[in-house]
Design an enzyme around this catalytic site. Structure first.
Site, PDB file in Angstrom:
ATOM      1  N   ASP B  72       0.878  -1.180   0.000  1.00  0.00           N
ATOM      2  CA  ASP B  72       0.000   0.000   0.000  1.00  0.00           C
ATOM      3  C   ASP B  72       0.917   1.232   0.000  1.00  0.00           C
ATOM      4  O   ASP B  72       1.111   1.902   1.022  1.00  0.00           O
ATOM      5  CB  ASP B  72      -0.912  -0.010   1.233  1.00  0.00           C
ATOM      6  CG  ASP B  72      -1.945   1.114   1.193  1.00  0.00           C
ATOM      7  OD1 ASP B  72      -1.978   1.838   0.185  1.00  0.00           O
ATOM      8  OD2 ASP B  72      -2.698   1.271   2.165  1.00  0.00           O
ATOM      9  N   CYS B  75       0.964   4.805   2.043  1.00  0.00           N
ATOM     10  CA  CYS B  75       0.047   4.757   3.189  1.00  0.00           C
ATOM     11  C   CYS B  75       0.614   5.636   4.312  1.00  0.00           C
ATOM     12  O   CYS B  75       1.826   5.668   4.528  1.00  0.00           O
ATOM     13  CB  CYS B  75      -0.096   3.317   3.653  1.00  0.00           C
ATOM     14  SG  CYS B  75      -1.244   3.155   5.014  1.00  0.00           S
ATOM     15  N   HIS B 151      -7.310   1.341   8.627  1.00  0.00           N
ATOM     16  CA  HIS B 151      -7.479   2.723   8.142  1.00  0.00           C
ATOM     17  C   HIS B 151      -8.608   3.395   8.922  1.00  0.00           C
ATOM     18  O   HIS B 151      -9.605   2.758   9.235  1.00  0.00           O
ATOM     19  CB  HIS B 151      -7.799   2.717   6.641  1.00  0.00           C
ATOM     20  CG  HIS B 151      -6.602   2.326   5.815  1.00  0.00           C
ATOM     21  ND1 HIS B 151      -6.644   2.175   4.453  1.00  0.00           N
ATOM     22  CD2 HIS B 151      -5.322   2.050   6.180  1.00  0.00           C
ATOM     23  CE1 HIS B 151      -5.444   1.841   4.016  1.00  0.00           C
ATOM     24  NE2 HIS B 151      -4.625   1.749   5.042  1.00  0.00           N
ATOM     25  N   PHE B 152      -8.423   4.658   9.230  1.00  0.00           N
ATOM     26  CA  PHE B 152      -9.424   5.305  10.084  1.00  0.00           C
ATOM     27  C   PHE B 152      -9.532   6.802   9.841  1.00  0.00           C
ATOM     28  O   PHE B 152      -8.635   7.420   9.248  1.00  0.00           O
ATOM     29  CB  PHE B 152      -9.112   5.059  11.567  1.00  0.00           C
ATOM     30  CG  PHE B 152      -7.774   5.613  12.018  1.00  0.00           C
ATOM     31  CD1 PHE B 152      -7.593   6.979  12.247  1.00  0.00           C
ATOM     32  CD2 PHE B 152      -6.683   4.775  12.222  1.00  0.00           C
ATOM     33  CE1 PHE B 152      -6.375   7.495  12.667  1.00  0.00           C
ATOM     34  CE2 PHE B 152      -5.453   5.280  12.639  1.00  0.00           C
ATOM     35  CZ  PHE B 152      -5.298   6.647  12.857  1.00  0.00           C
ATOM     36  N   HIS B 250       4.216   6.445   5.529  1.00  0.00           N
ATOM     37  CA  HIS B 250       5.150   5.496   6.159  1.00  0.00           C
ATOM     38  C   HIS B 250       5.432   4.254   5.319  1.00  0.00           C
ATOM     39  O   HIS B 250       6.056   3.315   5.806  1.00  0.00           O
ATOM     40  CB  HIS B 250       4.682   5.122   7.579  1.00  0.00           C
ATOM     41  CG  HIS B 250       3.241   4.736   7.681  1.00  0.00           C
ATOM     42  ND1 HIS B 250       2.347   5.426   8.463  1.00  0.00           N
ATOM     43  CD2 HIS B 250       2.535   3.755   7.109  1.00  0.00           C
ATOM     44  CE1 HIS B 250       1.140   4.864   8.357  1.00  0.00           C
ATOM     45  NE2 HIS B 250       1.230   3.857   7.551  1.00  0.00           N
ATOM     46  N   ASN B 251       4.958   4.223   4.057  1.00  0.00           N
ATOM     47  CA  ASN B 251       5.285   3.105   3.154  1.00  0.00           C
ATOM     48  C   ASN B 251       5.886   3.675   1.878  1.00  0.00           C
ATOM     49  O   ASN B 251       5.153   4.126   0.995  1.00  0.00           O
ATOM     50  CB  ASN B 251       4.003   2.333   2.774  1.00  0.00           C
ATOM     51  CG  ASN B 251       3.640   1.272   3.774  1.00  0.00           C
ATOM     52  OD1 ASN B 251       4.275   1.125   4.807  1.00  0.00           O
ATOM     53  ND2 ASN B 251       2.589   0.528   3.464  1.00  0.00           N
ATOM     54  N   SER B 289      -2.218   9.230  20.083  1.00  0.00           N
ATOM     55  CA  SER B 289      -1.290   9.398  18.959  1.00  0.00           C
ATOM     56  C   SER B 289      -0.373  10.564  19.314  1.00  0.00           C
ATOM     57  O   SER B 289      -0.668  11.324  20.245  1.00  0.00           O
ATOM     58  CB  SER B 289      -2.052   9.722  17.688  1.00  0.00           C
ATOM     59  OG  SER B 289      -2.955   8.684  17.403  1.00  0.00           O
ATOM     60  N   HIS B 306       5.982   4.045  13.157  1.00  0.00           N
ATOM     61  CA  HIS B 306       4.830   4.776  12.597  1.00  0.00           C
ATOM     62  C   HIS B 306       3.633   4.674  13.527  1.00  0.00           C
ATOM     63  O   HIS B 306       2.674   5.410  13.367  1.00  0.00           O
ATOM     64  CB  HIS B 306       4.470   4.228  11.227  1.00  0.00           C
ATOM     65  CG  HIS B 306       3.641   2.977  11.270  1.00  0.00           C
ATOM     66  ND1 HIS B 306       4.043   1.835  11.924  1.00  0.00           N
ATOM     67  CD2 HIS B 306       2.427   2.691  10.733  1.00  0.00           C
ATOM     68  CE1 HIS B 306       3.112   0.907  11.793  1.00  0.00           C
ATOM     69  NE2 HIS B 306       2.123   1.389  11.081  1.00  0.00           N
TER      70      HIS B 306
END
Lengths: 151, 385
Positions: B72, B75, B151-152, B250-251, B289, B306
């Site tokens: 992904d 992402c 995912h949010f 982060h990807n 977070s 991450h």
């Protein structure tokens, strides 16, 4: 003014429409619907469609008569072209002029030939259109430099 | 760094536990033994991934490993602060209104109509016509969608009380498509990982397409935020403070300079943490977070975790955590209670304690703000429901 970070991804088109000032802004939607209904009634239902069909018919008639003149057996008819077709009651008035660059056409001779050819032109028209009755034709021969009837 | 004549890359670890599980270690070894890999960094949120772990960073000189950047592509997290206190969402009725609206504003998989893809994305080109065609079709249908699983869309409360919006999403189907497309053209290394030579046309094409997907993912998150921000403005008169906007992928893999040379740094579920670089580290549905600032530690290839990282697989979490456990773990956090039974695999208990993760990487990032969850919105993993 600084551009918003969201400007590129927001529903821009919808926003443009919302921002646009329109005559119905601030009007009660029910009142606006009434106004539009009234406007449609006054304009006559399907009028726009009728106008389009009529124009289409005149264009068909013009093409059919022009082709008939070009392919006619009388040489003077081959030197004429249809400039305009106008509805007049149940008849069609066909305005014919010499072709571009052909100044040698005798208009008297051409008028005579055209009047003689009206039944043939009507036959050709009948074959091209889909009407119960083929309209009568009134053919007018004008010099090339004559102005168009609509000004 | 890998010394001359040494076949194994140097592995540096920042762990929240004493040791990693055996399967995770196997993946670390596989990565470290792969051709041209110079250094592997294991971050405290490390958890098992397919062939390459999540929470791992690998640096190479010439070769690009698509599997080490995650499928992904791009992402990440985005966040923006509102000009109001988080108290506005603590009322049950208002929270319910927001959740109801979010179902319409942010679809999970596909939009109900084709979306206009931003001009900045249309200006970039993909390396292959087949990919370009897919980007025009799937890219337009999926633009502004969230996805499912972890995912949010989350509303959070900063310590000072301000309301924040955070979005976690990626490049949707396109990232996976790009990865698959290039893996079919890749060469197998002796450890089984597939690579492309970054100096060749194939490698350049992959790096170009990855860059495209990173951009698509960022804009996708921004589009989601735009819809939520527009709704908040229209419904409550609450506006977003755009200067606070943060985007933190982060990807990805990209060329960076470390130890005096240019390297291709692959980050799979890992943040970049260059000196003073601001980024986001997310907890789970029920834990905080953080907004962090990188400390630029070269030993870690200027990287950080991450998020918290899973400690249970989704299957294990579904077996061990009941909806009642999840409800207890979420405490005062608002959520869509109709989805409760299907979100057990995302329960806070299935993740590490984020505080331990932050402690383990105190030399990688500096904490700038803590964001506590107020309302969490996510779609259950479709493969499981």
């Amino acid at each position: 003014m600084k551009k918003s970070i969201f400007s590129e991804v927001s529903s821009l088109e919808a926003r443009k429409l919302v921002d646009e000032l329109r005559p119905d802004d601030g009007v009660d939607p029910r009142e606006e619907a009434k106004r539009r209904r009234k406007e449609r009634r006054e304009a006559g239902s399907g009028q726009a469609h009728g106008v389009h069909k009529h124009e289409q018919f005149l264009a068909q008639a013009r093409l059919a008569i022009d082709t008939a003149l070009r392919t006619a057996a009388t040489p003077v008819l081959n030197r004429l072209t249809v400039r305009e077709v106008v509805q007049e009651g149940g008849s069609l008035v066909v305005v014919v002029t010499p072709m571009e660059g052909d100044a040698q056409v005798d208009l008297v001779e051409a008028t005579r030939a055209v009047q003689h050819a009206i039944p043939m032109l009507r036959r050709e028209l009948a074959a091209e259109i889909t009407r119960k009755e083929t309209p009568n034709l009134k053919v007018v021969v004008l010099p090339r430099e004559a102005r168009k009837t609509d000004g | 760094m890998k010394g001359e004549g040494t076949s194994r890359a140097e592995v540096r670890q920042w762990l929240a536990e004493a040791r990693v599980p055996p399967k995770v270690q196997q993946n670390i070894d596989r990565l470290a033994d792969s051709d041209d890999v110079q250094r592997v960094v294991v971050l405290p949120d490390v958890h098992l991934g397919r062939l390459v772990n999540n929470g791992c960073v690998a640096a190479t000189v010439d070769l690009v490993y698509p599997q080490a950047g995650g499928s992904d592509i791009g992402c990440g997290f985005s966040a923006v602060r509102f000009n109001t206190s988080a108290d506005v969402l603590k009322e049950d009725e208002r929270a319910r209104t927001v959740i109801r609206q979010l179902h319409g504003l942010v679809p999970a998989l596909k939009q109900s109509s084709v979306q206009a893809v931003p001009a900045s994305l249309r200006d970039r080109s993909l390396s292959d016509p087949a990919l370009a065609k897919e980007s025009e079709r799937d890219g337009a249908w999926q633009f502004g969608t969230l996805g499912s699983g972890n995912h949010f869309v989350e509303f959070q409360e900063e310590e000072a009380g301000a309301l924040w919006l955070m979005v976690h999403s990626g490049s949707r189907a396109l990232g996976q498509l790009i990865t698959r497309f290039h893996l079919e053209r890749a060469t197998r290394s002796r450890t089984g990982l597939l690579f492309l030579d970054g100096r060749s046309a194939l490698g350049q094409a992959y790096l170009n397409d990855m860059d495209w997907a990173v951009c698509y993912a960022s804009l996708n998150r921004l589009a989601i935020m735009a819809r939520v921000v527009e709704f908040f403005d229209a419904a409550f008169g609450i506006t977003a403070e755009e200067s606070s906007y943060l985007d933190s992928p982060h990807n990805f893999a990209r060329r960076e300079r470390h130890f005096g040379r240019e390297l291709i740094v692959h980050r799979k579920s890992a943040n970049s943490a260059g000196l003073n670089e601001r980024n986001l580290i997310a907890g789970s549905m029920g834990s905080p977070s953080f907004i962090v600032e990188g400390l630029g530690l070269e030993e870690s290839l200027c990287s950080s975790s991450h998020g918290a990282g899973r400690v249970m697989s989704r299957t294990e979490a579904c077996q061990r955590i009941s909806p009642r456990d999840l409800k207890r773990q979420l405490g005062a956090v608002k959520y869509d209670d109709r989805q409760l039974a299907r979100l057990c695999d995302e329960a806070p208990g299935a993740y590490r304690d984020i505080r331990k993760v932050m402690q383990a990487q105190h030399d990688l990032v500096r904490r700038r703000a803590r964001l506590n969850p107020v309302l969490n919105f996510k779609f259950p993993d479709t493969r499981r429901t």
